[in-house]
Design a protein around this motif. Structure first.
Motif, PDB file in Angstrom:
ATOM      1  N   VAL A 134       0.830  -1.209   0.000  1.00 41.95           N
ATOM      2  CA  VAL A 134       0.000   0.000   0.000  1.00 41.95           C
ATOM      3  C   VAL A 134       0.864   1.259   0.000  1.00 41.95           C
ATOM      4  O   VAL A 134       1.799   1.394   0.796  1.00 41.95           O
ATOM      5  CB  VAL A 134      -0.941   0.018   1.216  1.00 41.95           C
ATOM      6  N   ASP A 135       0.552   2.175  -0.908  1.00 42.80           N
ATOM      7  CA  ASP A 135       1.033   3.552  -0.824  1.00 42.80           C
ATOM      8  C   ASP A 135      -0.079   4.329  -0.121  1.00 42.80           C
ATOM      9  O   ASP A 135      -1.070   4.727  -0.754  1.00 42.80           O
ATOM     10  CB  ASP A 135       1.283   4.140  -2.218  1.00 42.80           C
ATOM     11  N   LEU A 136       0.051   4.505   1.181  1.00 38.67           N
ATOM     12  CA  LEU A 136      -0.980   5.176   1.962  1.00 38.67           C
ATOM     13  C   LEU A 136      -0.996   6.649   1.572  1.00 38.67           C
ATOM     14  O   LEU A 136       0.026   7.331   1.670  1.00 38.67           O
ATOM     15  CB  LEU A 136      -0.685   4.993   3.456  1.00 38.67           C
ATOM     16  N   THR A 137      -2.150   7.128   1.140  1.00 41.19           N
ATOM     17  CA  THR A 137      -2.193   8.373   0.380  1.00 41.19           C
ATOM     18  C   THR A 137      -3.118   9.407   0.988  1.00 41.19           C
ATOM     19  O   THR A 137      -4.235   9.089   1.405  1.00 41.19           O
ATOM     20  CB  THR A 137      -2.664   8.066  -1.064  1.00 41.19           C
ATOM     21  N   THR A 138      -2.662  10.653   1.019  1.00 40.80           N
ATOM     22  CA  THR A 138      -3.547  11.780   1.271  1.00 40.80           C
ATOM     23  C   THR A 138      -3.187  12.892   0.296  1.00 40.80           C
ATOM     24  O   THR A 138      -2.062  13.395   0.297  1.00 40.80           O
ATOM     25  CB  THR A 138      -3.499  12.264   2.736  1.00 40.80           C
TER      26      THR A 138
END
Length: 331
Positions: A72-76
Motif C-alpha cells: 500500500v502507498d498510503l495516500t492523502t
C-alpha cells in the motif's frame, strides 16, 4: 519485431535496435505504437472477470493480506492536508495495527510536494518510503519548466518516489514524442547529486484514455522513456483503477521485460477499497505477469481507505471474529 499468441493480445518482443529507432522521431514513434498488436476488449474484460472469481486457501489468504499491506502507498492528496494529518498518516504507515507489532508497515506514504519534508521527518529511518505527486497533479497541464521545478522541489525535500502525470491531451492528440520527452525530462529531474535519485511512477489516468489500445500504447511509451512504475490513475477521475485496464498494463510489463530484460512495476490507484478486491488484483498479477511482481518493489496499491479493510480482515483471520468499528483509524 516478432509476435506470438498471448491471452488477450498478441505478445510482442521488439529487438533493442527497433526500440531505439522508435524514439528517433514523432513519426517513428507513432508507427511503433500503432504497430502494437491490438487489445481484444471483450477478451480482456472476460479474463479479468474470470481471474476475479478465483478462490484461494486460508493460508494463502493470510499471506495475501500481509503482502497487500506491504504494497500500500498510503495516500492523502487533499487541499485540506495539514502537517498534523500527514504525521498521523506516517504513524499509521509505520505501525498499521498499533496493537500488533507483527503487522508489517506499508510501502510508502504519498503526499503533495509541500508535505514531503514533514513526511520524511516523521518516517525517519523506518524504511517506509516518501512518495510525492508532481508535474501539475492531477491535470498534468502546465509548462514543462514548471513540471520540472515541481519535481525537483519534491526530490530536494527528500522524496524517494515521484508520481508524475502525463499530459493526456497531448497523448490523445497524437503528440507521442512530446509525452515521451516529458517523461524523460522528469526522470532526469528525479536525479540527486548523491546518485540515489527518486524512482519515477508515471500516471496515465486510464479513465480518460478511452481504449485499451491506448492503455497499451502509453504503457510502452512510458517504459521506453525510463519509467520505474506505470500507474493507472490519480484517484481524482472516474473510472480509476479497473481490473481489465490493469491486466493490459501487466501484460505490457511482462512483454517489455521479455524484450529488454528490464522489469517495470505496476500501480493501480483509486477505487480499490476492500481486501477482497486487493486479493483479486494479486491473483491477476500472479497469473498475468508472474511471481516476480508479487513484491512491493514491483506492485503497489494507491489507496487511502484500503488499508483499513486489510487490517480488519487480517484481524478476522487471526482471531476468528471481526473487530468493532473503532478498531482502525478512519482516514
Amino acid at each position: 519485431m516478432r509476435t506470438y499468441a498471448g491471452s488477450v493480445t498478441a505478445t510482442l518482443t521488439p529487438d533493442p535496435t527497433e526500440l531505439s529507432e522508435a524514439t528517433s522521431s514523432d513519426s517513428a514513434l507513432r508507427r511503433f505504437l500503432h504497430g502494437l498488436p491490438g487489445v481484444d476488449q471483450v477478451g480482456a474484460e472476460a479474463r479479468a472477470a474470470m481471474l476475479g472469481t478465483r478462490s484461494i486457501k486460508t493460508t494463502s489468504k493470510e499471506l495475501a493480506l500481509e503482502l497487500a499491506i506491504r504494497m500500500v502507498d498510503l495516500t492523502t492528496l487533499e487541499g485540506q492536508d495539514t502537517p498534523g494529518k500527514v504525521r498521523a498518516l506516517c504513524s499509521k504507515a509505520m505501525r498499521p495495527d498499533p496493537t500488533d507489532p507483527s503487522c508489517p508497515p506499508t510501502a510508502a506514504v504519498c503526499v503533495y510536494p509541500d508535505m514531503v519534508g514533514v513526511a520524511k521527518e516523521a518516517l525517519g529511518g523506518s524504511g517506509v518510503h516518501v512518495a510525492s505527486v508532481a508535474t501539475a497533479f492531477p491535470s498534468g497541464r502546465a509548462a514543462l519548466d514548471i513540471k520540472l521545478a515541481d519535481t525537483r522541489d519534491a526530490v530536494e525535500a527528500g522524496a524517494d518516489e515521484i508520481d508524475m502525470v502525463i499530459d493526456r491531451g497531448a497523448f490523445l492528440a497524437g503528440r507521442y514524442l512530446q509525452v515521451y520527452e516529458e517523461i524523460v525530462a522528469v526522470r532526469e529531474a528525479c536525479a540527486r547529486e548523491d546518485g540515489h535519485g527518486a524512482h519515477l511512477k508515471v500516471i496515465f489516468e486510464t479513465g480518460e484514455l478511452q481504449t485499451f489500445d491506448n492503455i497499451r500504447r502509453i504503457s510502452w511509451l512510458a517504459m521506453m522513456a525510463g519509467a520505474h512504475f506505470i500507474k493507472t490513475s490519480t484517484g481524482k477521475v472516474q473510472p480509476a483503477a479497473t481490473m481489465p485496464g490493469t491486466l493490459v498494463m501487466l501484460e505490457a510489463v511482462r512483454d517489455f521485460r521479455e524484450a529488454t530484460g528490464r522489469m517495470v512495476g505496476v500501480k493501480p490507484a483509486g477505487g480499490i477499497r476492500s481486501a477482497k478486491e486487493a486479493i483479486k488484483y494479486l491473483v491477476m498479477v500472479n497469473e498475468v505477469a508472474g511471481t516476480d511482481w508479487l513484491d512491493p518493489d514491483w506492485f503497489r496499491f494507491g489507496a487511502s481507505t484500503l488499508l483499513n479493510d486489510l487490517l480488519m480482515q487480517r484481524m478476522k483471520m487471526r482471531t476468528g471474529r471481526y473487530s468493532g468499528p473503532d478498531y482502525v483509524t478512519m482516514d
